[in-house]
Write an enzyme that holds these catalytic residues in place. Structure first.
Site, short mmCIF file in Angstrom:
data_model
loop_
_atom_site.label_atom_id
_atom_site.label_comp_id
_atom_site.label_asym_id
_atom_site.label_seq_id
_atom_site.Cartn_x
_atom_site.Cartn_y
_atom_site.Cartn_z
N THR A 241 0.84 -1.21 0.00
CA THR A 241 0.00 0.00 0.00
C THR A 241 0.87 1.25 0.00
OG1 THR A 241 -1.76 -1.18 1.16
CG2 THR A 241 -1.79 1.23 1.30
N ASN B 258 -5.35 -9.31 -8.14
CA ASN B 258 -5.37 -10.06 -6.88
C ASN B 258 -6.65 -10.87 -6.67
OD1 ASN B 258 -6.04 -7.17 -6.75
ND2 ASN B 258 -6.83 -7.66 -4.73
N GLN C 221 1.15 -9.18 -6.55
CA GLN C 221 0.72 -10.58 -6.72
C GLN C 221 1.54 -11.33 -7.77
OE1 GLN C 221 -1.21 -12.17 -4.77
NE2 GLN C 221 -2.36 -10.58 -3.70
N SER D 124 5.31 -6.50 -2.15
CA SER D 124 4.97 -6.63 -0.73
C SER D 124 5.44 -7.97 -0.20
CB SER D 124 3.45 -6.51 -0.58
OG SER D 124 3.08 -6.80 0.75
N GLY D 125 6.11 -7.96 0.95
CA GLY D 125 6.73 -9.18 1.47
C GLY D 125 5.77 -10.25 1.95
N HIS D 126 4.64 -9.82 2.55
CA HIS D 126 3.82 -10.84 3.22
C HIS D 126 3.04 -11.71 2.24
CE1 HIS D 126 -0.33 -8.99 3.18
NE2 HIS D 126 0.37 -7.91 2.92
N THR E 192 14.77 4.56 10.37
CA THR E 192 15.69 3.45 10.65
C THR E 192 15.19 2.20 9.94
OG1 THR E 192 16.28 4.44 12.74
CG2 THR E 192 16.78 2.10 12.48
N CYS F 20 -15.76 -9.45 -1.58
CA CYS F 20 -17.06 -8.97 -1.15
C CYS F 20 -16.86 -8.17 0.12
CB CYS F 20 -17.97 -10.16 -0.90
SG CYS F 20 -19.66 -9.72 -0.59
N1 PLP Z 1 -1.73 -4.54 -4.43
C1 PLP Z 1 -2.22 -5.78 -4.58
C2 PLP Z 1 -2.45 -6.29 -5.95
C3 PLP Z 1 -2.53 -6.56 -3.47
O1 PLP Z 1 -3.04 -7.77 -3.63
C4 PLP Z 1 -2.30 -6.02 -2.18
C5 PLP Z 1 -2.67 -6.78 -0.98
O2 PLP Z 1 -3.66 -7.47 -0.95
C6 PLP Z 1 -1.76 -4.74 -2.08
C7 PLP Z 1 -1.48 -4.03 -3.22
C8 PLP Z 1 -1.47 -4.13 -0.75
O3 PLP Z 1 -0.36 -4.72 -0.17
P1 PLP Z 1 -0.09 -4.61 1.41
O4 PLP Z 1 -1.07 -5.54 2.06
O5 PLP Z 1 1.32 -5.06 1.58
O6 PLP Z 1 -0.30 -3.20 1.78
#
Ligand code: PLP
Length: 373
Positions: A71, A150, A180, A200-202, A238, A320
């Protein structure tokens, strides 16, 4: 163990990443800006980790800035591109199926007077480069197009978009949300031809709280955070050394055959799910890990809760939101009953056929015990 089939929402951290984070927090905890040995060692490790991510992404480490999440990267790209082009114009092109992390900052710019063209997807969930070509204007400052959607798993034509921008001689910057796509589909920022790219790492078995922003060498963007000058002055603060270490470890631990394995599991799931009476496949997904199906007449929120009671986790989440169908599925123009019954199923390297069987059995039980609306 629950059958966790929501890997597009987030992933379980892999042991390699967890170990690397623990080590960074308890042993290598020096501040990378400190001049003494423990600080310099931490700085050297951050440099190594940046190089590890860059190797996976196929770019120069100097082109990468660590952020806190996807994000943050998406917001930064949109705002910085607008700032970059402020003397040239106030027109933005994006797609109707971007993540809210792109759509919301774009909306905020629209409220300040920017004009926005939203490229609509076709029924299969892909936008058209011809429409992009037609939409490009002299005052276009940004094109933002995701790599993999996504919710649908569909690939968007980012490299072709870059070509279209070049062909038009447009100075518009191209941003790609590849959150994604990274490690799931093969690409490099240079081959895509993008100026900025967000990760994004997670989503790839690193912890929450770490993201990466690619900024093409030579592109001068306004810094995101001002302060101590970390991250080449682009994002002060940091460095989150534990998250950075974990991200690099997750990249290193990602095996070459994961996408093929995940894709085979998705095909098995689609085949098994197709045997359920009334089930519709909404998107098979081009990317290996995401697909979407619908059970018309069975609201997704109910299905998600009932599956959860059976230990199976899938998403209507972004599909949804608060009872409203997502903008992505709505953009496909699906019939209302299909739209309201959509489930997104997303896979990771830890998933097995047993997880898929649990999902299919669960849906069979739920639909057998309830009448459809
Ligand atoms: N963009 C896409 C395509 C995503 O699927 C997501 C998370 O679901 C994000 C951005 C946002 O990433 P984050 O959860 O790391 O903020």
């Amino acid at each position: 163990m629950p059958a966790y089939l929501d890997n597009a929402a987030t992933t379980r951290v892999c042991p390699e990443a967890a170990r690397a984070a623990l080590e960074a927090m308890t042993e290598g905890y020096g501040n990378p800006s400190a001049r003494y040995a423990a600080g310099q060692a931490a700085a050297a490790r951050v440099a190594e980790h940046r190089a590890a991510v860059a190797r996976r992404l196929g770019c120069d480490p100097a082109e990468l800035t660590f952020t806190s999440c996807g994000t943050e990267g998406d917001n930064w790209a949109v705002r910085a591109a607008a700032e970059h082009g402020r003397r040239r114009g106030r027109h933005i092109i994006t797609t109707a199926i971007e993540h809210a992390a792109v759509l919301e900052p774009v909306k905020a710019l629209a409220a300040q007077g920017y004009e926005v063209t939203y490229l609509k997807p076709d029924r299969a969930g892909r936008v058209s480069v011809d429409e992009l070509r037609a939409a490009l204007r002299e005052d276009t400052v940004l094109v933002s197009m995701m790599l993999v959607n996504n919710e649908l798993g569909t690939l968007q034509p980012v490299a072709q978009a870059a070509q279209a921008i070049r062909d038009a001689g447009s100075p518009a910057l191209l941003h790609c949300d590849a959150v994604q796509g990274f490690l799931k589909v093969p690409f490099t920022p240079a081959r895509l031809g993008v100026d900025m790219l967000t990760l994004s790492g997670h989503k790839l078995r690193a912890p929450k709280g770490i993201g990466v922003q690619y900024i093409r060498k030579g592109l001068n963007l306004k810094p995101l955070l001002l302060g101590g000058g970390q991250e080449g002055g682009l994002r002060s603060g940091t460095e989150p050394t534990a998250q950075i270490a974990a991200l690099a470890a997750a990249c290193d631990a990602w095996e070459e055959d994961y996408p093929a394995r995940i894709s085979a599991l998705k095909e098995y799931a689609l085949e098994s799910l197709s045997a359920l009476p009334g089930l519709e496949i909404v998107s098979r997904g081009d990317a290996p890990h995401i697909c979407a199906v619908s059970l018309p007449g069975y609201p997704s929120e109910m299905l998600v809760r009932a599956l959860s009671d059976l230990g199976v986790y899938v998403s209507s989440g972004s599909a949804c939101h608060k009872g409203k169908p997502s903008h992505v599925f709505a953009a496909l123009g699906l019939p209302k009953r299909t739209l309201m019954g959509v489930l997104r199923i997303s896979f990771g390297p830890d998933n097995t056929r047993e997880d898929v069987d649990a999902l299919v059995d669960g849906l069979r039980q739920i639909t057998a015990s309830r009448v459809s609306l």
